[in-house]
Design a protein around this motif. Structure first.
Motif, PDB file in Angstrom:
ATOM      1  N   GLY A  29      -1.902  -6.216  45.756  1.00 49.39           N
ATOM      2  CA  GLY A  29      -0.826  -5.399  45.213  1.00 49.39           C
ATOM      3  C   GLY A  29      -1.283  -4.125  44.524  1.00 49.39           C
ATOM      4  O   GLY A  29      -0.474  -3.409  43.947  1.00 49.39           O
ATOM      5  N   GLN A  30      -2.577  -3.829  44.571  1.00 52.86           N
ATOM      6  CA  GLN A  30      -3.122  -2.654  43.886  1.00 52.86           C
ATOM      7  C   GLN A  30      -3.820  -1.742  44.892  1.00 52.86           C
ATOM      8  O   GLN A  30      -4.617  -2.225  45.698  1.00 52.86           O
ATOM      9  CB  GLN A  30      -4.140  -3.114  42.827  1.00 52.86           C
ATOM     10  N   ARG A  31      -3.506  -0.438  44.853  1.00 54.23           N
ATOM     11  CA  ARG A  31      -4.216   0.503  45.727  1.00 54.23           C
ATOM     12  C   ARG A  31      -5.654   0.618  45.261  1.00 54.23           C
ATOM     13  O   ARG A  31      -5.921   0.844  44.084  1.00 54.23           O
ATOM     14  CB  ARG A  31      -3.565   1.882  45.678  1.00 54.23           C
ATOM     15  N   THR A  32      -6.577   0.470  46.187  1.00 58.43           N
ATOM     16  CA  THR A  32      -7.995   0.451  45.860  1.00 58.43           C
ATOM     17  C   THR A  32      -8.766   1.271  46.879  1.00 58.43           C
ATOM     18  O   THR A  32      -8.475   1.204  48.071  1.00 58.43           O
ATOM     19  CB  THR A  32      -8.520  -1.008  45.886  1.00 58.43           C
ATOM     20  N   ARG A  33      -9.759   2.003  46.422  1.00 54.35           N
ATOM     21  CA  ARG A  33     -10.637   2.721  47.348  1.00 54.35           C
ATOM     22  C   ARG A  33     -11.608   1.727  47.964  1.00 54.35           C
ATOM     23  O   ARG A  33     -12.180   0.880  47.271  1.00 54.35           O
ATOM     24  CB  ARG A  33     -11.439   3.794  46.628  1.00 54.35           C
ATOM     25  N   VAL A  34     -11.809   1.876  49.275  1.00 56.22           N
ATOM     26  CA  VAL A  34     -12.734   1.001  49.980  1.00 56.22           C
ATOM     27  C   VAL A  34     -13.595   1.850  50.921  1.00 56.22           C
ATOM     28  O   VAL A  34     -13.212   2.942  51.325  1.00 56.22           O
ATOM     29  CB  VAL A  34     -11.995  -0.092  50.781  1.00 56.22           C
ATOM     30  N   VAL A  35     -14.751   1.318  51.252  1.00 60.84           N
ATOM     31  CA  VAL A  35     -15.671   1.989  52.171  1.00 60.84           C
ATOM     32  C   VAL A  35     -16.099   0.981  53.228  1.00 60.84           C
ATOM     33  O   VAL A  35     -16.279  -0.204  52.926  1.00 60.84           O
ATOM     34  CB  VAL A  35     -16.891   2.566  51.415  1.00 60.84           C
ATOM     35  N   ARG A  36     -16.215   1.445  54.471  1.00 64.97           N
ATOM     36  CA  ARG A  36     -16.695   0.571  55.537  1.00 64.97           C
ATOM     37  C   ARG A  36     -18.168   0.297  55.318  1.00 64.97           C
ATOM     38  O   ARG A  36     -18.922   1.142  54.855  1.00 64.97           O
ATOM     39  CB  ARG A  36     -16.500   1.232  56.901  1.00 64.97           C
ATOM     40  N   GLU A  37     -18.607  -0.905  55.675  1.00 65.93           N
ATOM     41  CA  GLU A  37     -19.984  -1.301  55.430  1.00 65.93           C
ATOM     42  C   GLU A  37     -20.983  -0.418  56.174  1.00 65.93           C
ATOM     43  O   GLU A  37     -22.025  -0.052  55.614  1.00 65.93           O
ATOM     44  CB  GLU A  37     -20.203  -2.763  55.814  1.00 65.93           C
ATOM     45  N   ASP A  38     -20.696  -0.036  57.412  1.00 68.76           N
ATOM     46  CA  ASP A  38     -21.650   0.793  58.152  1.00 68.76           C
ATOM     47  C   ASP A  38     -21.809   2.169  57.513  1.00 68.76           C
ATOM     48  O   ASP A  38     -22.918   2.715  57.453  1.00 68.76           O
ATOM     49  CB  ASP A  38     -21.255   0.909  59.621  1.00 68.76           C
ATOM     50  N   VAL A  39     -20.736   2.735  56.979  1.00 69.38           N
ATOM     51  CA  VAL A  39     -20.809   4.030  56.293  1.00 69.38           C
ATOM     52  C   VAL A  39     -21.613   3.888  55.000  1.00 69.38           C
ATOM     53  O   VAL A  39     -22.452   4.731  54.670  1.00 69.38           O
ATOM     54  CB  VAL A  39     -19.393   4.570  56.001  1.00 69.38           C
ATOM     55  N   LEU A  40     -21.367   2.801  54.277  1.00 71.03           N
ATOM     56  CA  LEU A  40     -22.096   2.536  53.038  1.00 71.03           C
ATOM     57  C   LEU A  40     -23.595   2.434  53.301  1.00 71.03           C
ATOM     58  O   LEU A  40     -24.413   3.053  52.602  1.00 71.03           O
ATOM     59  CB  LEU A  40     -21.585   1.244  52.403  1.00 71.03           C
ATOM     60  N   LEU A  41     -23.974   1.670  54.309  1.00 67.39           N
ATOM     61  CA  LEU A  41     -25.388   1.490  54.600  1.00 67.39           C
ATOM     62  C   LEU A  41     -26.033   2.777  55.092  1.00 67.39           C
ATOM     63  O   LEU A  41     -27.205   3.039  54.810  1.00 67.39           O
ATOM     64  CB  LEU A  41     -25.580   0.358  55.615  1.00 67.39           C
TER      65      LEU A  41
END
Length: 76
Positions: free
Chosen positions: A40-52
């Protein structure tokens, strides 16, 4: 093909062994992130391949890491 794995700031920091502040810094300097609604909360997320990818990039540019790698090569 499996669905991409997404990480919040906290899980991304744990995944690469850095602080949440470092992940925020990487975002400010160009790491693409998206918004998702989690619990229920908007959250920033990053894809694992981009992170690595960003992790490897910053590791390769780190003088401390370069010195460690040189020392390991010299010892071998």
């Amino acid at each position: 093909m499996a669905a991409p794995k997404w990480h919040t700031y906290r899980t991304a920091a744990k995944r690469v062994g850095r602080s949440e502040r470092t992940i925020r810094y990487w975002r400010q300097w160009g790491m693409p992130m998206e918004w998702q609604v989690l619990e229920g909360q908007r959250t920033r997320v990053v894809r694992e391949d981009v992170l690595l990818k960003h992790f490897r990039l910053h590791l390769a540019q780190s003088p401390v890491h370069q010195y460690r790698m040189r020392a390991l090569r010299a010892a071998a």
